[in-house]
Design an enzyme around this catalytic site. Structure first.
Site, PDB file in Angstrom:
ATOM      1  N   GLU A   1      10.008  51.346 -32.141  1.00  0.00           N
ATOM      2  CA  GLU A   1      10.615  50.041 -31.680  1.00  0.00           C
ATOM      3  C   GLU A   1       9.948  48.775 -31.683  1.00  0.00           C
ATOM      4  OE1 GLU A   1      10.172  52.505 -28.968  1.00  0.00           O
ATOM      5  OE2 GLU A   1      12.126  53.662 -29.301  1.00  0.00           O
TER       6      GLU A   1
ATOM      7  N   GLY B   1       1.455  46.751 -29.623  1.00  0.00           N
ATOM      8  CA  GLY B   1       1.936  48.286 -29.311  1.00  0.00           C
ATOM      9  C   GLY B   1       3.396  48.171 -29.451  1.00  0.00           C
TER      10      GLY B   1
ATOM     11  N   GLU C   1       4.279  39.662 -32.448  1.00  0.00           N
ATOM     12  CA  GLU C   1       4.167  38.186 -32.137  1.00  0.00           C
ATOM     13  C   GLU C   1       2.459  37.950 -32.224  1.00  0.00           C
ATOM     14  OE1 GLU C   1       4.559  35.021 -28.562  1.00  0.00           O
ATOM     15  OE2 GLU C   1       5.367  36.902 -28.126  1.00  0.00           O
TER      16      GLU C   1
ATOM     17  N   GLU D   1      15.788  22.396 -21.174  1.00  0.00           N
ATOM     18  CA  GLU D   1      16.360  22.543 -19.853  1.00  0.00           C
ATOM     19  C   GLU D   1      16.454  23.783 -19.290  1.00  0.00           C
ATOM     20  OE1 GLU D   1      20.857  23.159 -21.608  1.00  0.00           O
ATOM     21  OE2 GLU D   1      19.874  20.846 -21.764  1.00  0.00           O
TER      22      GLU D   1
END
Length: 181
Positions: free
Chosen positions: A40, A117, A121, A142
């Site tokens: 994943e 892992g 990013e 906002e």
């Protein structure tokens, strides 16, 4: 950021989700050593972070509400890189929006994976110096709940050691910046 390696073989792409700030994949892969498994991954465009330092040596941080942590964390200003945007342009915008300061001197501190892992990013970290407090700060998004905090480096280190919630990208970037403080 790219790494040199023999890529795994994609056997099956099973799930994909694309949200406002990131995506999510589930893939079955065969690694170069023959192992097969499901992975994943959170797909993220990357972020930029600044360690802002006032002329009198104070660090400019923010205390920000984070849903996943169910509370407010002490962090350096940071933001998600927009499509086709340079990381330094991202953080120049974010520092003004989140802190009300503009930096006139920048030093790139480096890049690092945030959580390899489960995420791709990469954070680009910068030291922001020669700060000017703006009369009219940038407009905050906002959906942000942010408080500006000024601390000495020793106060930040004490906060970290005393268990105040501080995010990993801020701790990492502080230690990258420390030789220049």
């Amino acid at each position: 950021m790219t790494l040199d390696y023999e890529p795994p073989e994609l056997i099956k792409h099973r799930l994909s989700y694309s949200g406002r700030k990131f995506g999510f994949d589930v893939n079955t892969l065969r690694l170069p050593n023959g192992a097969v498994g499901d992975w994943e991954c959170i797909r993220h465009p990357g972020g930029a972070l600044a360690v802002p330092v006032t002329p009198d040596g104070k660090l400019v941080l923010v205390r920000q509400y984070r849903f996943a942590a169910a509370g407010r964390l002490l962090e350096f200003p940071a933001g998600t890189i927009e499509e086709h945007e340079d990381p330094q342009a991202t953080i120049q915008r974010e520092i003004e929006e989140e802190t009300g300061y503009r930096a006139h001197r920048w030093r790139k501190l480096g890049q690092f994976f945030l959580a390899p892992g489960y995420s791709d990013e990469v954070i680009s970290a910068f030291l922001a110096q020669e700060l000017e407090l703006l009369e009219t700060p940038g407009v905050m998004d906002e959906d942000e709940d942010i408080e500006r905090v000024l601390m000495t480096p020793m106060e930040l280190e004490d906060a970290i050691h005393d268990g105040e919630p501080v995010d990993a990208k801020s701790i990492t970037s502080y230690f990258l910046a420390r030789p220049y403080l």
